[in-house]
Design a protein around this motif. Structure first.
Motif, PDB file in Angstrom:
ATOM      1  N   ARG A 111       0.958  -1.167  -0.043  1.00 56.78           N
ATOM      2  CA  ARG A 111       0.070   0.087   0.115  1.00 56.78           C
ATOM      3  C   ARG A 111       0.737   1.262   0.000  1.00 56.78           C
ATOM      4  NH1 ARG A 111      -3.535  -0.551   4.325  1.00 56.78           N
ATOM      5  NH2 ARG A 111      -4.907  -1.958   3.089  1.00 56.78           N
ATOM      6  N   LEU A 141      -3.713   6.759  -3.814  1.00 55.45           N
ATOM      7  CA  LEU A 141      -3.556   5.552  -2.595  1.00 55.45           C
ATOM      8  C   LEU A 141      -3.542   4.473  -3.561  1.00 55.45           C
ATOM      9  CD1 LEU A 141      -3.102   4.787   0.192  1.00 55.45           C
ATOM     10  CD2 LEU A 141      -5.612   4.407   0.446  1.00 55.45           C
ATOM     11  N   ASP A 171      -3.335   0.446  -3.440  1.00 56.19           N
ATOM     12  CA  ASP A 171      -3.472  -0.734  -2.496  1.00 56.19           C
ATOM     13  C   ASP A 171      -3.369  -1.915  -3.789  1.00 56.19           C
ATOM     14  OD1 ASP A 171      -3.534  -2.527  -0.542  1.00 56.19           O
ATOM     15  OD2 ASP A 171      -5.770  -1.921  -0.387  1.00 56.19           O
ATOM     16  N   ALA A 188     -15.199   9.066   1.050  1.00 61.06           N
ATOM     17  CA  ALA A 188     -13.929   8.605   2.125  1.00 61.06           C
ATOM     18  C   ALA A 188     -14.650   8.634   3.267  1.00 61.06           C
ATOM     19  CB  ALA A 188     -13.179   9.790   1.825  1.00 61.06           C
ATOM     20  N   ASN A 189     -14.119   7.310   3.862  1.00 58.31           N
ATOM     21  CA  ASN A 189     -14.274   7.211   5.349  1.00 58.31           C
ATOM     22  C   ASN A 189     -13.419   7.728   6.334  1.00 58.31           C
ATOM     23  OD1 ASN A 189     -12.058   5.417   5.251  1.00 58.31           O
ATOM     24  ND2 ASN A 189     -13.295   3.767   4.889  1.00 58.31           N
ATOM     25  N   ARG A 237     -10.723   6.849   7.976  1.00 56.93           N
ATOM     26  CA  ARG A 237      -9.410   6.613   7.601  1.00 56.93           C
ATOM     27  C   ARG A 237      -8.693   6.783   6.278  1.00 56.93           C
ATOM     28  NH1 ARG A 237      -7.193   0.279   7.516  1.00 56.93           N
ATOM     29  NH2 ARG A 237      -5.025   0.632   7.160  1.00 56.93           N
ATOM     30  N   LEU A 238      -9.652   6.813   5.338  1.00 52.68           N
ATOM     31  CA  LEU A 238      -9.301   7.092   3.957  1.00 52.68           C
ATOM     32  C   LEU A 238      -9.074   8.559   3.777  1.00 52.68           C
ATOM     33  CD1 LEU A 238      -8.550   6.310   1.174  1.00 52.68           C
ATOM     34  CD2 LEU A 238     -10.895   6.528   0.667  1.00 52.68           C
ATOM     35  N   GLN A 275      -5.721   9.569   4.906  1.00 49.71           N
ATOM     36  CA  GLN A 275      -4.561   9.286   4.221  1.00 49.71           C
ATOM     37  C   GLN A 275      -4.678  10.243   3.329  1.00 49.71           C
ATOM     38  OE1 GLN A 275      -5.695   5.242   3.624  1.00 49.71           O
ATOM     39  NE2 GLN A 275      -4.016   4.465   4.877  1.00 49.71           N
ATOM     40  N   LEU A 276      -5.688  10.814   2.547  1.00 45.69           N
ATOM     41  CA  LEU A 276      -5.685  11.611   1.335  1.00 45.69           C
ATOM     42  C   LEU A 276      -5.776  12.874   1.683  1.00 45.69           C
ATOM     43  CD1 LEU A 276      -8.021   9.572  -0.909  1.00 45.69           C
ATOM     44  CD2 LEU A 276      -5.617   9.764  -0.903  1.00 45.69           C
ATOM     45  N   GLU A 305     -13.840  13.576   5.748  1.00 38.85           N
ATOM     46  CA  GLU A 305     -14.645  12.479   5.688  1.00 38.85           C
ATOM     47  C   GLU A 305     -15.880  12.728   5.046  1.00 38.85           C
ATOM     48  OE1 GLU A 305     -16.524   9.565   8.888  1.00 38.85           O
ATOM     49  OE2 GLU A 305     -15.466  11.182   9.559  1.00 38.85           O
ATOM     50  N   VAL A 320     -12.225   5.772  -7.624  1.00 43.84           N
ATOM     51  CA  VAL A 320     -11.500   4.346  -7.399  1.00 43.84           C
ATOM     52  C   VAL A 320     -11.297   3.599  -8.730  1.00 43.84           C
ATOM     53  CG1 VAL A 320     -11.539   2.452  -6.316  1.00 43.84           C
ATOM     54  CG2 VAL A 320     -12.557   4.326  -5.232  1.00 43.84           C
ATOM     55  N   THR A 325      -7.065   5.082  -5.488  1.00 43.08           N
ATOM     56  CA  THR A 325      -7.968   5.763  -4.975  1.00 43.08           C
ATOM     57  C   THR A 325      -7.573   7.262  -5.111  1.00 43.08           C
ATOM     58  OG1 THR A 325      -8.937   3.983  -3.571  1.00 43.08           O
ATOM     59  CG2 THR A 325      -9.535   6.474  -3.037  1.00 43.08           C
TER      60      THR A 325
END
Length: 243
Positions: free
Chosen positions: A128, A140, A142, A185-186, A188-189, A192-193, A197, A203, A221
């Motif tokens: 990742r 991102l 993965d 985006a949740n 966590r995502l 990261q980005l 939220e 994607v 993503t």
């Protein structure tokens, strides 16, 4: 029972919907704070928060004393080409950097091994990576890789040679499959980005084949506010991935 969405979030989604639908193209002016207050029957503080968050995430540009505008053109990629994110970024005169979040060998779950046509429990390489343009997260990545096709994958220095470059070198592209979806985006995502939220993301899920077998399955993503996919189709022509 679902919790009602806050007014500022509804307003953000309203603005994003008009932008993604093409109603408000890049550089066009969006309704004023006063207009939005009247239209939605909310406070000026609520409107200001929605506009501020969209500005912070790069969707809007606010010019004091003038108004609020849809941000200029985004980074883009040809929809059916398999391109290096590093090349895309440097071609725009920006600095590419990469942050390695995960690099491991895993006993993969059935939903992953099925993408490779392998039995459940097969070993796969998993990475990742977070790709940045001028220090701002843009992609991102993965990725799962078949060790039979790229046995040295986990040993490469991703600062020097990113996965796309290595895989194109050791497993020449034979065929590819793309699926593009829009999501939100949740927590966590979003972290990261570096977006809020609930913000929209694009994607791209891709499988690639070489020498008759699936080499890699990757989920890419992008923040929708910073990226778009474009595609050109010629009527009567045969579409060839990568061309």
């Amino acid at each position: 029972m679902e919790t009602p969405k806050p007014h500022y979030l509804k307003l953000k989604q309203y603005i994003l919907r008009h932008i993604t639908n093409g109603d408000w193209p890049p550089l066009s002016r969006v309704p004023s704070e006063n207009d939005l207050v009247v239209k939605f029957g909310v406070s000026r503080m609520t409107v200001n928060r929605a506009l501020r968050e969209l500005s912070d995430s790069g969707v809007l540009t606010r010019v004091q004393g003038v108004g609020t505008f849809v941000a200029g053109p985004k980074a883009e990629s040809a929809m059916f080409e398999v391109r290096s994110i590093r090349e895309e970024i440097t071609a725009r005169g920006q600095l590419h950097s990469v942050q390695v979040l995960i690099g491991e060998s895993v006993v993969a779950r059935p939903n992953v091994t099925s993408q490779f046509g392998l039995e459940s429990g097969a070993e796969l390489f998993h990475t990742r990576l977070l790709h940045k343009a001028n220090g701002k997260p843009l992609q991102l990545e993965d990725r799962f890789v078949n060790p039979a096709s790229a046995p040295d994958y986990l040993g490469i220095d991703f600062q020097t040679e990113i996965p796309h470059q290595y895989l194109m070198r050791v497993a020449p592209l034979e065929r590819t499959e793309h699926v593009i979806e829009a999501e939100t985006a949740n927590k966590r995502l979003a972290a990261q980005l570096e977006i809020a939220e609930g913000d929209p993301v694009l994607v791209l899920t891709r499988r690639t084949w070489s020498r008759g077998q699936v080499v890699t399955w990757v989920r890419l993503t992008y923040p929708a506010s910073r990226y778009r996919f474009v595609g050109t189709f010629q009527v009567g022509a045969t579409l060839t991935p990568g061309g």
